[in-house]
Design a protein around this motif. Structure first.
Motif, PDB file in Angstrom:
ATOM      1  N   GLN A 175       0.853  -1.180   0.000  1.00 59.16           N
ATOM      2  CA  GLN A 175       0.000   0.000   0.000  1.00 59.16           C
ATOM      3  C   GLN A 175       0.899   1.243   0.000  1.00 59.16           C
ATOM      4  OE1 GLN A 175      -3.646  -0.592   0.130  1.00 59.16           O
ATOM      5  NE2 GLN A 175      -2.654  -2.506  -0.474  1.00 59.16           N
ATOM      6  N   ASN A 176       0.918   1.942  -1.118  1.00 57.35           N
ATOM      7  CA  ASN A 176       1.853   3.054  -1.277  1.00 57.35           C
ATOM      8  C   ASN A 176       1.603   4.193  -0.299  1.00 57.35           C
ATOM      9  OD1 ASN A 176       3.120   1.747  -3.425  1.00 57.35           O
ATOM     10  ND2 ASN A 176       1.699   2.611  -4.922  1.00 57.35           N
ATOM     11  N   ASP A 177       0.347   4.391   0.090  1.00 57.31           N
ATOM     12  CA  ASP A 177       0.016   5.528   0.939  1.00 57.31           C
ATOM     13  C   ASP A 177      -0.110   5.158   2.414  1.00 57.31           C
ATOM     14  OD1 ASP A 177      -2.154   3.976   0.360  1.00 57.31           O
ATOM     15  OD2 ASP A 177      -3.589   5.633   0.262  1.00 57.31           O
ATOM     16  N   LEU A 178       0.253   3.910   2.766  1.00 58.94           N
ATOM     17  CA  LEU A 178       0.153   3.468   4.150  1.00 58.94           C
ATOM     18  C   LEU A 178       1.447   2.796   4.572  1.00 58.94           C
ATOM     19  CD1 LEU A 178      -3.402   1.849   4.133  1.00 58.94           C
ATOM     20  CD2 LEU A 178      -2.792   4.065   5.121  1.00 58.94           C
ATOM     21  N   GLU A 179       1.751   2.851   5.863  1.00 55.74           N
ATOM     22  CA  GLU A 179       2.927   2.170   6.380  1.00 55.74           C
ATOM     23  C   GLU A 179       2.711   0.664   6.486  1.00 55.74           C
ATOM     24  OE1 GLU A 179       3.999   3.904  10.076  1.00 55.74           O
ATOM     25  OE2 GLU A 179       4.421   5.891   9.238  1.00 55.74           O
ATOM     26  N   THR A 180       1.454   0.239   6.549  1.00 53.53           N
ATOM     27  CA  THR A 180       1.120  -1.173   6.721  1.00 53.53           C
ATOM     28  C   THR A 180       0.615  -1.762   5.408  1.00 53.53           C
ATOM     29  OG1 THR A 180       0.517  -0.782   9.025  1.00 53.53           O
ATOM     30  CG2 THR A 180      -0.305  -2.800   8.017  1.00 53.53           C
TER      31      THR A 180
END
Length: 244
Positions: A175-180
């Motif tokens: 997920q490019n926009d999330l750390e997880t």
């Protein structure tokens, strides 16, 4: 279910519920109310368990149809949304936090267990099905739908098979926009069937709802559903089983 699955849902639950904006109802295909399959039949007066209730749209719908509903979910954030929805509609649903592979219920507690689009998040289906059988009364019905394992094997543009059906287990989607990252689990149809039989269920029907007409499909809230591909491959597997 795993801690990384729980972490994902605690992080994304509100965003997911806002974006998908599901109506109250039984969402067998995971993207909208679709009760045409009529899998649950008459639930009035029955003790019903939703395994992985998410935002509670299905649980609330069955409570409004007269069922005594308990909704279980791994995510506290999802359950907060579900409780707000039930309060808004004055629906009587008991929502609990818990794991579908280790149910916090006594034996023989329910007449019906069901869910829609949850088992891609469950690593140990055999444990989940054993626990579900334990919580169901003899002759109780277990009805669920899940992503069909063949659909995601094809490239959405070329429609060519790019992944192996036999590559089961843990699947990681960055997920490019999330750390997880999002972690799901791929199960073959035979895995599902054999786990049900091994847990003490009699499988009564397997369904693969769909149409060969692309115009019968919508693209979904994130444009992830491809009508041309959906007209070629099933995206949903639905199962009816009974506690033997």
């Amino acid at each position: 279910m795993t801690e990384e699955v729980k972490e994902w849902w605690e992080l994304t639950a509100r965003w997911f519920q806002d974006d998908i904006d599901l109506d109250v109802g039984v969402n067998w295909t995971g993207v909208g109310v679709d009760d045409d399959l009529r899998l649950l039949l008459d639930v009035a007066g029955k003790d019903v368990l939703e395994l992985g209730c998410g935002g509670g749209q299905c649980s609330v719908a069955l409570a409004e149809r007269g069922a005594n509903v308990t909704g279980l979910d791994l995510s506290a954030e999802q359950l907060d949304f579900a409780r707000d929805l039930a309060a808004e509609r004055d629906a009587d649903v008991a929502f609990l936090q818990g794991d579908v592979t280790d149910l916090p219920f006594a034996d023989d507690s329910f007449d019906v267990a069901f869910n829609a689009y949850v088992f891609q998040w469950v690593d140990d289906l055999a444990a989940c099905f054993r626990e579900t059988r334990r919580a169901l009364r003899e002759g109780g019905r277990f009805v669920f739908s899940m992503p069909h394992p063949v659909y995601d094997l094809a490239d959405p543009e070329s429609h060519e098979v790019e992944e192996s059906y036999f590559d089961t287990g843990r699947q990681v989607t960055p997920q490019n926009d999330l750390e997880t990252d999002m972690v799901t689990y791929r199960h073959r149809v035979s895995d599902v069937y054999n786990a049900l039989v091994g847990a003490g269920f009699r499988v009564e029907r397997l369904l693969e709802p769909g149409s060969d007409d692309p115009d019968d499909y919508e693209e979904g809230p994130w444009g992830e559903r491809r009508p041309e591909l959906l007209a070629k491959l099933p995206s949903t597997l639905a199962v009816e089983a009974r506690a033997a």
